[in-house]
Motif scaffolding. Structure first.
Motif, short mmCIF file in Angstrom:
data_model
loop_
_atom_site.label_atom_id
_atom_site.label_comp_id
_atom_site.label_asym_id
_atom_site.label_seq_id
_atom_site.Cartn_x
_atom_site.Cartn_y
_atom_site.Cartn_z
N PHE A 218 0.85 -1.19 0.00
CA PHE A 218 0.00 0.00 0.00
C PHE A 218 0.89 1.24 0.00
CE2 PHE A 218 -3.09 -2.80 2.53
CZ PHE A 218 -3.84 -3.11 1.41
N GLU A 219 0.37 2.30 -0.58
CA GLU A 219 1.11 3.56 -0.60
C GLU A 219 1.03 4.27 0.75
OE1 GLU A 219 1.36 5.29 -5.01
OE2 GLU A 219 -0.57 5.66 -4.06
N GLY A 220 2.12 4.89 1.15
CA GLY A 220 2.12 5.65 2.39
C GLY A 220 1.90 7.13 2.19
N ASN A 221 1.85 7.58 0.93
CA ASN A 221 1.62 9.01 0.69
C ASN A 221 0.90 9.26 -0.63
OD1 ASN A 221 3.54 8.44 -1.21
ND2 ASN A 221 5.01 10.00 -0.58
N GLY A 222 0.08 8.33 -1.05
CA GLY A 222 -0.63 8.50 -2.32
C GLY A 222 -2.11 8.29 -2.17
N ASN A 223 -2.79 8.26 -3.30
CA ASN A 223 -4.25 8.11 -3.31
C ASN A 223 -4.69 6.78 -3.90
OD1 ASN A 223 -6.87 8.99 -2.85
ND2 ASN A 223 -6.63 10.90 -3.97
N TRP A 224 -3.75 6.04 -4.49
CA TRP A 224 -4.13 4.86 -5.26
C TRP A 224 -4.43 3.64 -4.39
CZ3 TRP A 224 -5.59 7.21 -9.14
CH2 TRP A 224 -4.85 8.20 -9.76
N ALA A 268 2.42 -4.67 3.13
CA ALA A 268 3.57 -3.86 3.52
C ALA A 268 3.41 -2.47 2.91
CB ALA A 268 4.86 -4.50 3.04
N VAL A 269 3.99 -1.47 3.58
CA VAL A 269 3.99 -0.12 3.03
C VAL A 269 5.09 -0.05 1.96
CG1 VAL A 269 4.28 2.33 3.51
CG2 VAL A 269 3.15 0.85 5.18
N ALA A 270 4.76 0.49 0.81
CA ALA A 270 5.69 0.53 -0.32
C ALA A 270 6.97 1.26 0.05
CB ALA A 270 5.03 1.21 -1.51
N PRO A 271 8.13 0.70 -0.25
CA PRO A 271 9.39 1.43 -0.06
C PRO A 271 9.34 2.76 -0.82
CG PRO A 271 9.84 -0.86 -0.52
CD PRO A 271 8.36 -0.67 -0.76
N GLY A 272 9.77 3.82 -0.17
CA GLY A 272 9.63 5.13 -0.77
C GLY A 272 8.25 5.72 -0.57
N ALA A 273 7.39 4.95 0.10
CA ALA A 273 6.02 5.36 0.47
C ALA A 273 5.05 5.44 -0.71
CB ALA A 273 6.01 6.69 1.24
N GLY A 274 5.53 5.20 -1.93
CA GLY A 274 4.63 5.25 -3.08
C GLY A 274 4.93 4.15 -4.07
N HIS A 275 4.02 3.97 -5.01
CA HIS A 275 4.19 2.93 -6.03
C HIS A 275 4.91 3.45 -7.27
CE1 HIS A 275 0.62 0.51 -4.21
NE2 HIS A 275 1.78 0.16 -3.67
N ASP A 276 5.37 4.69 -7.22
CA ASP A 276 6.05 5.26 -8.37
C ASP A 276 7.43 5.77 -7.99
OD1 ASP A 276 5.98 5.75 -11.12
OD2 ASP A 276 4.01 6.65 -11.00
N THR A 277 8.15 5.00 -7.17
CA THR A 277 9.49 5.37 -6.75
C THR A 277 10.48 4.31 -7.19
OG1 THR A 277 9.37 4.22 -4.62
CG2 THR A 277 8.50 6.48 -4.69
N GLU A 278 11.72 4.71 -7.33
CA GLU A 278 12.76 3.75 -7.72
C GLU A 278 12.93 2.67 -6.66
OE1 GLU A 278 14.25 3.42 -10.61
OE2 GLU A 278 13.08 5.12 -11.35
N GLU A 279 12.76 3.06 -5.38
CA GLU A 279 12.86 2.06 -4.30
C GLU A 279 11.80 0.97 -4.46
OE1 GLU A 279 13.41 6.06 -2.00
OE2 GLU A 279 12.65 5.45 -3.97
N TYR A 280 10.59 1.41 -4.82
CA TYR A 280 9.50 0.44 -4.98
C TYR A 280 9.74 -0.45 -6.20
CZ TYR A 280 4.92 -1.62 -5.58
OH TYR A 280 3.90 -2.52 -5.74
N PHE A 281 10.18 0.14 -7.29
CA PHE A 281 10.42 -0.65 -8.49
C PHE A 281 11.44 -1.76 -8.21
CE2 PHE A 281 9.49 3.44 -11.07
CZ PHE A 281 8.12 3.21 -10.99
#
Length: 452
Positions: A218-224, A268-281
């Motif tokens: 899940f995103e920690g700072n997004g809306n999706w 888990a909370v997505a690394p980088g807090a969002g699904h559009d970060t290099e950490e998450y990828f």
């Protein structure tokens, strides 16, 4: 005096736009093509590109967008239009401008009455800024209404006011599950047996037990990780009248359930807090979580940023909240509109219908942009299974999944308050619920109160 007043008004408008209306930035599709656009030489904007060899009497049409890929799409459609309509040829002068700059420049031009393009892209979360008072855009009812039986109606309704359509989207943005089938196979989980979110939780516990890894992020700072889930249940962040509805019982219950999944280790909370970060990828590419739900346009994040998952990710409907419930939600989007400063609005409407509403135009939206077109009759066209980078990555059944949920995509409400609400959810609610692990009911109540 009038000139001085106009200059003062424009300066004040620019200042206001710098302070407000930017909440949508974290809520747009945030694809690589939605970043400040670059051309092949790497510059930040592609200025003044015209379609090749227009007829001598061609009508000049100025087009603004913030997405370089959208510019290329319209240039190709203009070339095709000119071939098939030589008596109505257009000379498309297309410009790609960075996201915030373009929307601010457009708003100033429309408010001042000078300098606006004929045709323009307006991103969904910015659209309410252009619906205040009397819209300075042209009604599209005469080209939209004849096609309502062929398109996903909600994708034009979100760009309407007082029963008047002012924009046409590129895509549906249907939210789907992206499952790592290789991980699920190791855990003995069949994704096609996951019908409801209760089933999903059970499967997630099995994945965690067998692999030691979470089922979903899940995103920690997004809306999706919020908006599609409440939209499935007929809820929203604002209602049809523009009232803020952040803390409705359905919304609270949804976030309590998702937070519980995090506490259980199923999520888990997505690394980088969002699904559009290099950490998450990098995290997903290494097989660290078994699934994520995101809109259809997220496919290019996998193809472009997670190459090691090619052939492992499958696309399936979202779980329903109850048997027979909706299994998708239409998210994100960009409308193309015609401004009231257009020199020949009738001709431009014909061209816009050709590019965005015709069957061929919708096929090209898939072929060129990789989007799920708003015209659903093309979803079953053999062209949708032809080899491209998406079918090679995910398989040829992508649109089979979309066809199964095409009647389960409820409209969202985009109203004047929406940009402020998006910003509050992204920057306040989600971090507090998923990172600080605060009580969702209390968090949403406080956010609701702050928005009134």
């Amino acid at each position: 005096m009038k000139k001085a007043f106009l200059c003062t008004t424009v300066l004040l408008l620019i200042l206001v736009m710098g302070l407000s209306g930017c909440g949508g930035n974290g809520n747009k599709e945030t694809s690589p093509s939605n970043q400040p656009a670059t051309n092949n030489s790497g510059s930040k904007a592609t200025e003044g590109s015209e379609t090749a060899k227009p007829a001598a009497e061609a009508q000049k049409v100025v087009f603004w967008t913030f997405v370089d890929a959208h510019q290329k799409f319209y240039e190709s459609m203009a070339a095709s239009w000119n071939e098939s309509h030589p008596d109505k040829a257009i000379a498309l002068e297309a410009t790609t401008i960075p996201y915030d700059d373009m929307h601010t420049k457009l708003l100033v031009a429309l408010q001042s009455g000078v300098g606006a393009p004929d045709l323009v892209d307006i991103e969904q979360s910015k659209f309410p800024n252009f619906m205040k008072g009397t819209p300075q855009l042209v009604s599209l009812n005469d080209i939209v209404e004849p096609e309502l039986g062929n398109i996903v109606k909600s994708r034009v309704e979100i760009y309407s006011k007082d029963n008047t359509y002012y924009g046409i989207d590129y895509h549906v943005g249907a939210t789907v599950m992206y499952y790592n089938k290789e991980m699920l196979d190791k855990a003995g989980v069949n994704p096609d047996n996951i019908k409801t979110w209760a089933d999903f939780e059970t499967a997630g516990k099995q994945v965690l037990d067998k692999t030691g890894k979470p089922m979903i992020t899940f995103e920690g700072n997004g809306n999706w990780s919020w908006w599609p889930a409440i939209s499935q249940q007929g809820s929203d962040q604002v209602d049809e009248n523009g009232n803020v509805t952040v803390d409705t019982p359905v919304n609270v219950k949804t976030m309590e359930f998702f937070q519980k999944l995090v506490k259980e280790g199923v999520a888990a909370v997505a690394p980088g807090a969002g699904h559009d970060t290099e950490e998450y990828f990098g995290y997903m590419d290494s097989g660290s979580a078994a699934s994520v739900f995101m809109p259809f346009w997220f496919m290019n994040r996998f193809t472009d940023h997670m190459p090691d998952l090619k052939g492992k990710i499958i696309i399936r409907p979202m779980p329903a909240w109850q048997e027979g419930g909706n299994r998708s939600a239409g998210m994100g989007g960009t409308a193309t509109s015609i401004t009231n400063q257009a020199k020949n609005p009738d001709l431009i409407k014909e061209f816009l219908a050709y590019a965005k509403l015709s069957k061929e135009g919708n096929l090209q939206i898939w072929k060129q942009l990789g989007f799920d077109p708003i015209r659903t009759d093309v979803w079953s066209d053999p062209a949708m299974k032809e080899s491209n980078k998406f079918t090679d990555y995910f398989g040829t059944d992508i649109f089979d999944t979309l066809l199964s949920v095409k009647d389960e995509i409820a409209p969202v409400h985009i109203r004047e308050k929406s940009p402020e609400v998006f910003d509050a959810i992204r920057n306040k609610a989600m971090p507090q619920i998923f990172i600080d692990m605060k009580d969702p009911a209390q968090v949403l109540k406080e956010v609701q109160a702050s928005l009134k």
